[in-house]
Design a protein around this motif. Structure first.
Motif, PDB file in Angstrom:
ATOM      1  N   GLU A 106      -2.473   3.604   6.518  1.00 18.76           N
ATOM      2  CA  GLU A 106      -1.817   4.525   6.020  1.00 18.76           C
ATOM      3  C   GLU A 106      -2.164   5.869   6.277  1.00 18.76           C
ATOM      4  O   GLU A 106      -3.592   6.145   6.803  1.00 18.76           O
ATOM      5  CB  GLU A 106      -2.124   4.096   4.860  1.00 18.76           C
ATOM      6  CG  GLU A 106      -1.703   2.914   3.997  1.00 18.76           C
ATOM      7  CD  GLU A 106      -2.592   2.669   1.921  1.00 18.76           C
ATOM      8  OE1 GLU A 106      -1.551   1.919   2.157  1.00 18.76           O
ATOM      9  OE2 GLU A 106      -3.562   3.997   1.944  1.00 18.76           O
TER      10      GLU A 106
ATOM     11  N   ALA B 240       5.042   4.248   1.204  1.00 20.42           N
ATOM     12  CA  ALA B 240       4.112   3.634   2.435  1.00 20.42           C
ATOM     13  C   ALA B 240       5.556   3.300   3.419  1.00 20.42           C
ATOM     14  O   ALA B 240       5.625   2.652   4.246  1.00 20.42           O
ATOM     15  CB  ALA B 240       3.229   1.651   1.775  1.00 20.42           C
TER      16      ALA B 240
ATOM     17  N   ARG C  60      -6.197   1.865   4.675  1.00 20.80           N
ATOM     18  CA  ARG C  60      -5.847   2.412   4.216  1.00 20.80           C
ATOM     19  C   ARG C  60      -6.730   3.462   3.494  1.00 20.80           C
ATOM     20  O   ARG C  60      -8.096   3.619   3.731  1.00 20.80           O
ATOM     21  CB  ARG C  60      -5.482   1.503   2.577  1.00 20.80           C
ATOM     22  CG  ARG C  60      -5.069   0.420   2.761  1.00 20.80           C
ATOM     23  CD  ARG C  60      -5.224  -0.608   1.887  1.00 20.80           C
ATOM     24  NE  ARG C  60      -4.644  -0.573   0.789  1.00 20.80           N
ATOM     25  CZ  ARG C  60      -3.608  -0.350   0.318  1.00 20.80           C
ATOM     26  NH1 ARG C  60      -2.655  -1.022   1.283  1.00 20.80           N
ATOM     27  NH2 ARG C  60      -2.668   0.348  -0.770  1.00 20.80           N
TER      28      ARG C  60
END
Length: 224
Positions: A46, A216, A208
């Motif tokens: 991420e 995402a 993450r």
């Protein structure tokens, strides 16, 4: 200095001098020593990037990146959630250095080295802060050649005052330092074979960010 454990998730943030966050990138620690923090991520990690950066990649229009720097100069920009794509990343960041050495991997192995010129590390509870100073050095996987990248953008952020004279002098010194490391085969270049053989630990999920990503499906800029 607080140390991070191997496998721990850390967040690399680019933080503007105003204190505003320019980008965030979730990584996993490979090693953390007095010499350098080594961290990595696979596709799917991420990130958060300026929305204009993501638009530039989506549209294939680098001029939009210039708009992003113009927005930075005003102090007003929007971040968008995204995920890292296409490559595995291995990062080597000495704490006091005005650069980090990055290696990008595809299914075929080490694609290239990438030296990012940036602020020295400031450790945080969740990872570390730095600030990307735009200019980069792209180095062949076998270390036989290299080229400067984004000199035009560097000149633009200099004109905007985003990179100060003091930072410019630090970048110039860091350029010489990195070229010397290449010539001497020091730092990560001293064990280039081991770096070439590195692969992401499949037992580790993609890292993450502390807050859930909202979009995402977006694609993060890859390699500067």
């Amino acid at each position: 200095m607080n140390s991070f454990k191997a496998g721990q998730t850390v967040v690399r943030r680019d933080v503007h001098r105003t204190g505003r966050v320019w980008s965030e990138h979730a990584l996993r620690v490979v090693a953390d020593t007095s010499e350098a923090l080594v961290a990595a991520c696979p596709p799917g990690a991420e990130t958060r990037w300026p929305a204009l950066y993501i638009k530039a990649r989506t549209d294939g229009d680098r001029s939009v990146r210039t708009e992003a720097f113009d927005a930075m100069a005003t102090g007003v920009w929007e971040l968008a959630d995204a995920v890292w794509q296409e490559t595995e990343l291995l990062l080597w960041k000495p704490p006091a250095a005005w650069f980090s050495v990055n290696a990008f991997y595809t299914a075929g192995g080490l694609r290239n080295w990438y030296v990012n010129f940036e602020h020295p590390t400031r450790r945080t509870t969740d990872g570390f802060d730095t600030f990307d100073l735009t200019v980069d050095l792209v180095v062949d996987a076998d270390l036989t050649g290299w080229r400067w990248k984004d000199e035009d953008e560097y000149a633009h952020v200099r004109r905007l005052g985003i990179v100060t004279d003091t930072e410019h002098h630090a970048v110039n010194a860091a350029r010489d330092q990195v070229l010397a490391m290449l010539a001497e085969r020091s730092g990560p270049f001293a064990d280039a074979a081991a770096w070439s053989d590195w692969r992401w630990n499949r037992a580790w999920p993609a890292p993450r960010l502390p807050r859930p990503a909202k979009a995402a499906q977006r694609v993060a800029p890859d390699g500067g």
